[in-house]
Design an enzyme around this catalytic site. Sequence first.
Site, PDB file in Angstrom:
ATOM      1  N   GLY A  42       0.756  -1.242   0.000  1.00  0.00           N
ATOM      2  CA  GLY A  42       0.000   0.000   0.000  1.00  0.00           C
ATOM      3  C   GLY A  42       0.786   1.291   0.000  1.00  0.00           C
ATOM      4  O   GLY A  42       0.293   2.325  -0.426  1.00  0.00           O
ATOM      5  N   ASP A 101       1.050   2.957   4.629  1.00  0.00           N
ATOM      6  CA  ASP A 101      -0.056   3.695   4.023  1.00  0.00           C
ATOM      7  C   ASP A 101      -1.060   4.167   5.080  1.00  0.00           C
ATOM      8  O   ASP A 101      -1.395   5.345   5.140  1.00  0.00           O
ATOM      9  CB  ASP A 101      -0.754   2.846   2.939  1.00  0.00           C
ATOM     10  CG  ASP A 101      -1.182   1.462   3.416  1.00  0.00           C
ATOM     11  OD1 ASP A 101      -0.879   1.091   4.575  1.00  0.00           O
ATOM     12  OD2 ASP A 101      -1.825   0.742   2.630  1.00  0.00           O
ATOM     13  N   ASP A 104      -4.379   1.854  11.373  1.00  0.00           N
ATOM     14  CA  ASP A 104      -5.759   1.570  11.777  1.00  0.00           C
ATOM     15  C   ASP A 104      -5.731   1.117  13.237  1.00  0.00           C
ATOM     16  O   ASP A 104      -5.741   1.945  14.145  1.00  0.00           O
ATOM     17  CB  ASP A 104      -6.284   0.493  10.815  1.00  0.00           C
ATOM     18  CG  ASP A 104      -7.732   0.142  11.004  1.00  0.00           C
ATOM     19  OD1 ASP A 104      -8.091  -0.354  12.072  1.00  0.00           O
ATOM     20  OD2 ASP A 104      -8.535   0.329  10.075  1.00  0.00           O
ATOM     21  N   THR A 105      -5.642  -0.202  13.499  1.00  0.00           N
ATOM     22  CA  THR A 105      -5.512  -0.650  14.897  1.00  0.00           C
ATOM     23  C   THR A 105      -4.154  -0.262  15.475  1.00  0.00           C
ATOM     24  O   THR A 105      -3.990  -0.180  16.688  1.00  0.00           O
ATOM     25  CB  THR A 105      -5.648  -2.184  15.005  1.00  0.00           C
ATOM     26  OG1 THR A 105      -4.551  -2.795  14.322  1.00  0.00           O
ATOM     27  CG2 THR A 105      -6.960  -2.661  14.430  1.00  0.00           C
ATOM     28  N   GLY A 106      -3.166  -0.098  14.610  1.00  0.00           N
ATOM     29  CA  GLY A 106      -1.803   0.205  15.043  1.00  0.00           C
ATOM     30  C   GLY A 106      -0.930  -1.035  15.147  1.00  0.00           C
ATOM     31  O   GLY A 106       0.281  -0.938  15.365  1.00  0.00           O
ATOM     32  N   THR A 108       0.150  -3.243  12.932  1.00  0.00           N
ATOM     33  CA  THR A 108       1.192  -3.378  11.915  1.00  0.00           C
ATOM     34  C   THR A 108       2.376  -2.468  12.226  1.00  0.00           C
ATOM     35  O   THR A 108       3.533  -2.889  12.198  1.00  0.00           O
ATOM     36  CB  THR A 108       0.620  -3.018  10.517  1.00  0.00           C
ATOM     37  OG1 THR A 108      -0.511  -3.847  10.251  1.00  0.00           O
ATOM     38  CG2 THR A 108       1.666  -3.202   9.437  1.00  0.00           C
ATOM     39  N   LEU A 109       2.076  -1.221  12.544  1.00  0.00           N
ATOM     40  CA  LEU A 109       3.139  -0.248  12.818  1.00  0.00           C
ATOM     41  C   LEU A 109       3.937  -0.665  14.058  1.00  0.00           C
ATOM     42  O   LEU A 109       5.169  -0.587  14.072  1.00  0.00           O
ATOM     43  CB  LEU A 109       2.527   1.132  13.026  1.00  0.00           C
ATOM     44  CG  LEU A 109       3.466   2.318  12.816  1.00  0.00           C
ATOM     45  CD1 LEU A 109       3.914   2.407  11.368  1.00  0.00           C
ATOM     46  CD2 LEU A 109       2.794   3.617  13.240  1.00  0.00           C
ATOM     47  N   ASP A 160      -5.431  -0.486  -1.873  1.00  0.00           N
ATOM     48  CA  ASP A 160      -6.402  -1.311  -2.597  1.00  0.00           C
ATOM     49  C   ASP A 160      -7.603  -1.711  -1.745  1.00  0.00           C
ATOM     50  O   ASP A 160      -7.601  -1.591  -0.526  1.00  0.00           O
ATOM     51  CB  ASP A 160      -5.738  -2.592  -3.111  1.00  0.00           C
ATOM     52  CG  ASP A 160      -5.582  -3.637  -2.004  1.00  0.00           C
ATOM     53  OD1 ASP A 160      -5.175  -3.269  -0.887  1.00  0.00           O
ATOM     54  OD2 ASP A 160      -5.898  -4.814  -2.253  1.00  0.00           O
ATOM     55  N   ARG A 166      -5.835   0.603  -6.708  1.00  0.00           N
ATOM     56  CA  ARG A 166      -4.520   1.165  -6.382  1.00  0.00           C
ATOM     57  C   ARG A 166      -4.126   2.288  -7.339  1.00  0.00           C
ATOM     58  O   ARG A 166      -3.347   3.167  -7.004  1.00  0.00           O
ATOM     59  CB  ARG A 166      -3.424   0.081  -6.455  1.00  0.00           C
ATOM     60  CG  ARG A 166      -3.489  -0.956  -5.368  1.00  0.00           C
ATOM     61  CD  ARG A 166      -2.188  -1.742  -5.315  1.00  0.00           C
ATOM     62  NE  ARG A 166      -2.349  -3.007  -4.638  1.00  0.00           N
ATOM     63  CZ  ARG A 166      -2.303  -3.182  -3.316  1.00  0.00           C
ATOM     64  NH1 ARG A 166      -2.115  -2.156  -2.531  1.00  0.00           N
ATOM     65  NH2 ARG A 166      -2.456  -4.378  -2.785  1.00  0.00           N
TER      66      ARG A 166
END
Length: 175
Positions: A42, A101, A104-106, A108-109, A160, A166
Amino acid sequence: MADAKVTKLFDEHEIAGRVEEIAGAAVDRLSRDFLIVGLLVGSFVFVADFIRALHRIGCTPSVEFMRLSSYGHGKESSGTVRLIGETKLDLSGRAVLLVDDIVDTGRTLLYARDLFREKKASSVLTCALIDKPSCRKVAIDPDFVGFTVPDVFIVGYGIDYAHQYRQLPFIGMID
Ligand code: 5GP
Ligand code: MG
């Protein structure tokens, strides 16, 4: 889903302006030659514009990508973040700017930031094109944010929905 309605939120001009602003903010907190690690897929359009904005203000970042996954084909997060393929990146002693990109919940980061710290990066700052603070489930906020949005489903500008949209040059939301 290919014919789902997309409502434009931020046009090309607004995006370009924000990218320049974030680049300026990042430069103030990083040395000239830090390492950008973009999260695929993304962030690829954002990173492409971002590194050229950085170039225009005298930065010489290295650029790498890494692939994580928490979403399947739907709109809901699975809640589990996976690293798809081990990265061979040597982050030891590097000042890293992690670029995604959407936060959201955090999860991944947070996962990526902790991974980079484990890999002995000297510093890890984080940057997200889109922040959805009302969706946060873990305690992390990106250091640099392009646009803050409520709990809507974003597409376009590299982002996406089930492999579609995309290519849109603008950022939109899907109903
Ligand atoms: P988190 O781990 O913060 O819940 O989710 C982060 C990832 O989920 C983002 O990198 C992105 O890939 C995906 N995601 C979160 N919100 C959206 C959204 O509104 N649209 C799309 N297409 N992906 C999203
Ligand atoms: Mg992502």
